[in-house]
Motif scaffolding. Structure first.
Motif, PDB file in Angstrom:
ATOM      1  N   PRO A 205      51.938 -39.463-113.177  1.00 33.00           N
ATOM      2  CA  PRO A 205      52.617 -39.839-111.929  1.00 33.00           C
ATOM      3  C   PRO A 205      53.779 -40.812-112.131  1.00 33.00           C
ATOM      4  N   ALA A 206      53.616 -41.767-113.021  1.00 33.95           N
ATOM      5  CA  ALA A 206      54.667 -42.788-113.190  1.00 33.95           C
ATOM      6  C   ALA A 206      55.955 -42.195-113.765  1.00 33.95           C
ATOM      7  N   GLU A 207      55.855 -41.002-114.364  1.00 32.95           N
ATOM      8  CA  GLU A 207      57.043 -40.425-115.006  1.00 32.95           C
ATOM      9  C   GLU A 207      57.752 -39.381-114.143  1.00 32.95           C
ATOM     10  N   SER A 208      57.282 -39.196-112.897  1.00 32.56           N
ATOM     11  CA  SER A 208      57.781 -38.035-112.139  1.00 32.56           C
ATOM     12  C   SER A 208      59.270 -38.152-111.799  1.00 32.56           C
ATOM     13  N   ALA A 209      59.740 -39.349-111.442  1.00 34.57           N
ATOM     14  CA  ALA A 209      61.158 -39.486-111.060  1.00 34.57           C
ATOM     15  C   ALA A 209      62.063 -39.153-112.237  1.00 34.57           C
ATOM     16  N   GLN A 210      61.643 -39.606-113.400  1.00 36.65           N
ATOM     17  CA  GLN A 210      62.473 -39.378-114.590  1.00 36.65           C
ATOM     18  C   GLN A 210      62.496 -37.896-114.980  1.00 36.65           C
ATOM     19  N   TRP A 211      61.353 -37.217-114.841  1.00 38.00           N
ATOM     20  CA  TRP A 211      61.320 -35.785-115.164  1.00 38.00           C
ATOM     21  C   TRP A 211      62.058 -34.948-114.120  1.00 38.00           C
ATOM     22  N   TYR A 212      62.021 -35.410-112.886  1.00 41.37           N
ATOM     23  CA  TYR A 212      62.764 -34.712-111.828  1.00 41.37           C
ATOM     24  C   TYR A 212      64.263 -34.731-112.162  1.00 41.37           C
ATOM     25  N   ALA A 213      64.765 -35.898-112.543  1.00 39.36           N
ATOM     26  CA  ALA A 213      66.191 -36.021-112.898  1.00 39.36           C
ATOM     27  C   ALA A 213      66.490 -35.169-114.134  1.00 39.36           C
ATOM     28  N   TYR A 214      65.553 -35.181-115.081  1.00 36.65           N
ATOM     29  CA  TYR A 214      65.741 -34.401-116.312  1.00 36.65           C
ATOM     30  C   TYR A 214      65.892 -32.915-115.989  1.00 36.65           C
ATOM     31  N   HIS A 278      44.258 -27.498-104.153  1.00 37.40           N
ATOM     32  CA  HIS A 278      43.387 -26.498-104.780  1.00 37.40           C
ATOM     33  C   HIS A 278      42.071 -27.115-105.238  1.00 37.40           C
ATOM     34  N   ALA A 279      42.088 -28.366-105.656  1.00 36.67           N
ATOM     35  CA  ALA A 279      40.837 -29.035-106.057  1.00 36.67           C
ATOM     36  C   ALA A 279      39.941 -29.166-104.826  1.00 36.67           C
ATOM     37  N   ASN A 280      40.524 -29.597-103.705  1.00 35.46           N
ATOM     38  CA  ASN A 280      39.726 -29.782-102.489  1.00 35.46           C
ATOM     39  C   ASN A 280      39.179 -28.463-101.957  1.00 35.46           C
ATOM     40  N   HIS A 281      39.971 -27.429-101.981  1.00 38.30           N
ATOM     41  CA  HIS A 281      39.533 -26.144-101.418  1.00 38.30           C
ATOM     42  C   HIS A 281      38.583 -25.394-102.340  1.00 38.30           C
ATOM     43  N   SER A 282      38.767 -25.521-103.654  1.00 34.11           N
ATOM     44  CA  SER A 282      37.942 -24.730-104.573  1.00 34.11           C
ATOM     45  C   SER A 282      36.708 -25.502-105.044  1.00 34.11           C
ATOM     46  N   GLY A 283      36.760 -26.822-104.915  1.00 37.55           N
ATOM     47  CA  GLY A 283      35.648 -27.634-105.408  1.00 37.55           C
ATOM     48  C   GLY A 283      35.700 -27.840-106.921  1.00 37.55           C
ATOM     49  N   GLU A 284      36.747 -27.342-107.571  1.00 36.28           N
ATOM     50  CA  GLU A 284      36.899 -27.531-109.027  1.00 36.28           C
ATOM     51  C   GLU A 284      37.740 -28.782-109.277  1.00 36.28           C
ATOM     52  N   LYS A 285      37.455 -29.439-110.398  1.00 30.93           N
ATOM     53  CA  LYS A 285      38.270 -30.599-110.761  1.00 30.93           C
ATOM     54  C   LYS A 285      39.596 -30.111-111.343  1.00 30.93           C
ATOM     55  N   LEU A 286      40.691 -30.539-110.777  1.00 29.02           N
ATOM     56  CA  LEU A 286      41.989 -30.173-111.346  1.00 29.02           C
ATOM     57  C   LEU A 286      42.751 -31.463-111.647  1.00 29.02           C
ATOM     58  N   ASP A 287      42.308 -32.115-112.738  1.00 25.97           N
ATOM     59  CA  ASP A 287      42.982 -33.350-113.119  1.00 25.97           C
ATOM     60  C   ASP A 287      43.037 -33.441-114.629  1.00 25.97           C
ATOM     61  N   ALA A 292      43.445 -41.342-124.723  1.00 23.95           N
ATOM     62  CA  ALA A 292      44.076 -42.516-125.335  1.00 23.95           C
ATOM     63  C   ALA A 292      43.945 -43.747-124.440  1.00 23.95           C
ATOM     64  N   THR A 293      44.103 -43.547-123.123  1.00 23.14           N
ATOM     65  CA  THR A 293      44.074 -44.709-122.217  1.00 23.14           C
ATOM     66  C   THR A 293      42.773 -44.800-121.427  1.00 23.14           C
ATOM     67  N   GLY A 294      41.939 -43.764-121.509  1.00 21.79           N
ATOM     68  CA  GLY A 294      40.702 -43.733-120.740  1.00 21.79           C
ATOM     69  C   GLY A 294      40.951 -43.503-119.250  1.00 21.79           C
ATOM     70  N   GLU A 295      42.134 -43.032-118.919  1.00 20.39           N
ATOM     71  CA  GLU A 295      42.515 -42.879-117.522  1.00 20.39           C
ATOM     72  C   GLU A 295      42.393 -41.419-117.071  1.00 20.39           C
ATOM     73  N   ARG A 296      41.877 -41.216-115.864  1.00 20.00           N
ATOM     74  CA  ARG A 296      41.835 -39.871-115.285  1.00 20.00           C
ATOM     75  C   ARG A 296      42.812 -39.821-114.115  1.00 20.00           C
ATOM     76  N   TYR A 297      43.649 -38.804-114.096  1.00 16.56           N
ATOM     77  CA  TYR A 297      44.627 -38.744-112.990  1.00 16.56           C
ATOM     78  C   TYR A 297      44.977 -37.298-112.652  1.00 16.56           C
TER      79      TYR A 297
END
Ligand code: ATP
Length: 436
Positions: A205-214, A278-287, A292-297
């Motif tokens: 998420p933190a990189e989205s603005a930079q990738w959008y410009a790219y 799609h995660a909410n409607h299907s009940g599947e985890k889409l993340d 490396a950071t122990g972070e789920r997003y």
């Protein structure tokens, strides 16, 4: 100079076999088109050039080819069932239908000129509905995809598991999409059946603005690299009131069509909207779990969505030119060699048998490497004109001297310059001139 009238290119395409009106012997079928011998090859080239740039030349994007038919659940989750609508109005006088948002003047009918003759706008869903299987009941309802993008979202977990990719990475797809457009128009610009080239690029998420410009810069550069002059292209950022509710930024790559600036491609910063839906409607985890950071997003998505058929029209319009060679006017399609249907034309100076044998030998040598045309039908001048008009970058002429000196003449479409080349060096010469 590029085509100033759409008809210049439409007529050439019909005459030479790029694009035909569909079912023409039955009077045609509602803004549907068929891609003829040249158009079919060029359409493949457009998609191949896109896959080359988006997948082959990078290591962070993979390809997908998902189904066209889909169950309502997908379109429920994506929001298409509820929201993929255009505001439709009818003129009470002439009975024609229009998209309210595309009218220059919402009070005047563009067909009959009547004032204030429109009905109240109603939301018209653009998806084609059909039934899968023999029973036409509610349980069998299916939709033709109106975009390729949902195939990437519903396969997000599959691709992640199969490829071990991690964000930032993308899934790319080319293929047919279908929209029941209220007003298909401008030849192949807006049709009900068309081809798209879409990338879903998943990022932290933190990189989205930079990738959008790219991706905005990258995608604009793709069209320039394939020969559309810079002054016929622009990047237009959407105003806040044009943005969909989940988008924090959308820009269109626009081309100067004969009728004005219009969209070739949209590049959107879609946030986590699609995967979350799609995660909410299907009940599947889409993340994504970053070890490396122990972070789920939930990754954010940058989506460059282009049209292959619409883009083909732009490439043809930009390539169209008329000039004069030796006091004679000619039409020339200055297509980039990667897009041109035939890369090379092999032309024997005469149909005489001993020359044909040599020319066939040269053709086999060249055709093994490049899609080539073989033409021995008319005067050499007329054959050059014909190849110029269909955009073939190089012509190889086999003449009577070739039988003695084992050399041929290579003619350049754009400059009409000719050079004599030993047959032994022909492939290397063609490669140097074409660039691949
Ligand atoms: P519009 O507002 O013109 O209807 P859109 O903004 O809904 O188009 P997208 O959903 O962003 O279009 O689709 C991505 C790309 O797919 C477009 O930029 C265009 O190149 C192509 N495309 C969309 N609809 C059509 C169509 N009916 N015919 C041909 N190409 C299309």
């Amino acid at each position: 100079m590029p085509a100033t009238e759409l008809d210049q290119v439409v007529n050439l395409c019909k005459r030479r076999g790029y694009v035909f009106p569909s079912a023409e012997i039955y009077g045609g079928f509602r803004s549907t088109y068929d891609y003829g011998p040249l158009g079919a090859m060029m359409l493949r080239n457009v998609k191949d050039a896109w896959v080359r740039a988006m997948v082959q030349l990078r290591d962070d994007v993979v390809l997908l080819d998902a189904a066209i038919l889909g169950p309502p659940a997908v379109w429920e989750a994506s929001g298409h069932l509820a929201n993929f609508t255009d505001p439709l109005v009818d003129c009470r006088v002439c009975k024609n239908r229009f998209r309210l948002d595309k009218l220059d003047d919402p009070n005047t009918c563009p067909s009959c000129g009547a004032q204030d003759s429109f009905t109240e706008a109603r939301a018209f869903n653009l998806m084609f509905k059909t039934h899968a299987g023999p029973v036409e009941d509610a349980g069998a309802v299916a939709y033709l995809r109106p975009e390729t993008a949902q195939g990437m979202f519903v396969n997000f977990a599959n691709v992640l598991n199969a490829t071990r990719k991690k964000p930032p990475f993308g899934i790319a797809q080319t293929g047919k999409s279908f929209r029941n457009e209220i007003t298909p128009q401008n030849w192949i610009f807006r049709t009900r059946e068309f081809e798209q080239m879409e990338l879903e690029f998943f990022v932290p998420p933190a990189e989205s603005a930079q990738w959008y410009a790219y991706w905005c810069a990258e995608r604009l550069g793709w069209y320039v690299g394939l020969g559309i002059p810079k002054e016929l292209l622009r990047l237009r950022a959407h105003d806040a009131d044009e943005l969909s509710h989940y988008s924090s930024g959308t820009s269109d790559v626009e081309f100067l069509f004969p009728w004005g600036w219009d969209e070739l491609e949209g590049i959107a910063n879609r946030g986590d909207y699609d995967l979350t839906q799609h995660a909410n409607h299907s009940g599947e985890k889409l993340d994504y779990f970053d070890q490396a950071t122990g972070e789920r997003y939930v990754p954010h998505v940058i989506e460059p969505a282009a049209g292959a058929t619409r883009t083909l029209a732009a490439f043809l319009l930009a390539a169209y030119d008329e000039d004069e060679v030796g006091g004679e006017s000619r039409v020339v399609l200055r297509l980039h060699p990667r897009l041109a249907p035939y890369k090379v034309a092999v032309l024997p100076l005469s149909k005489k048998e001993h020359l044909s044998a040599k020319a066939r030998e040269v053709y086999r040598l060249v055709a093994d490497r490049y899609l080539s045309d073989y033409d021995d039908t008319q005067s050499i001048g007329r054959r050059y004109r014909r190849q110029d008009e269909i955009g073939t970058p190089l012509a190889v002429t086999v003449d009577f001297d070739s039988l003695d000196d084992e050399a041929v003449t290579v003619r350049d479409r754009d400059t009409t310059e000719q050079v004599r080349v030993p047959i032994a060096d022909l492939l290397a010469t063609l490669q140097a001139k074409l660039g691949f």
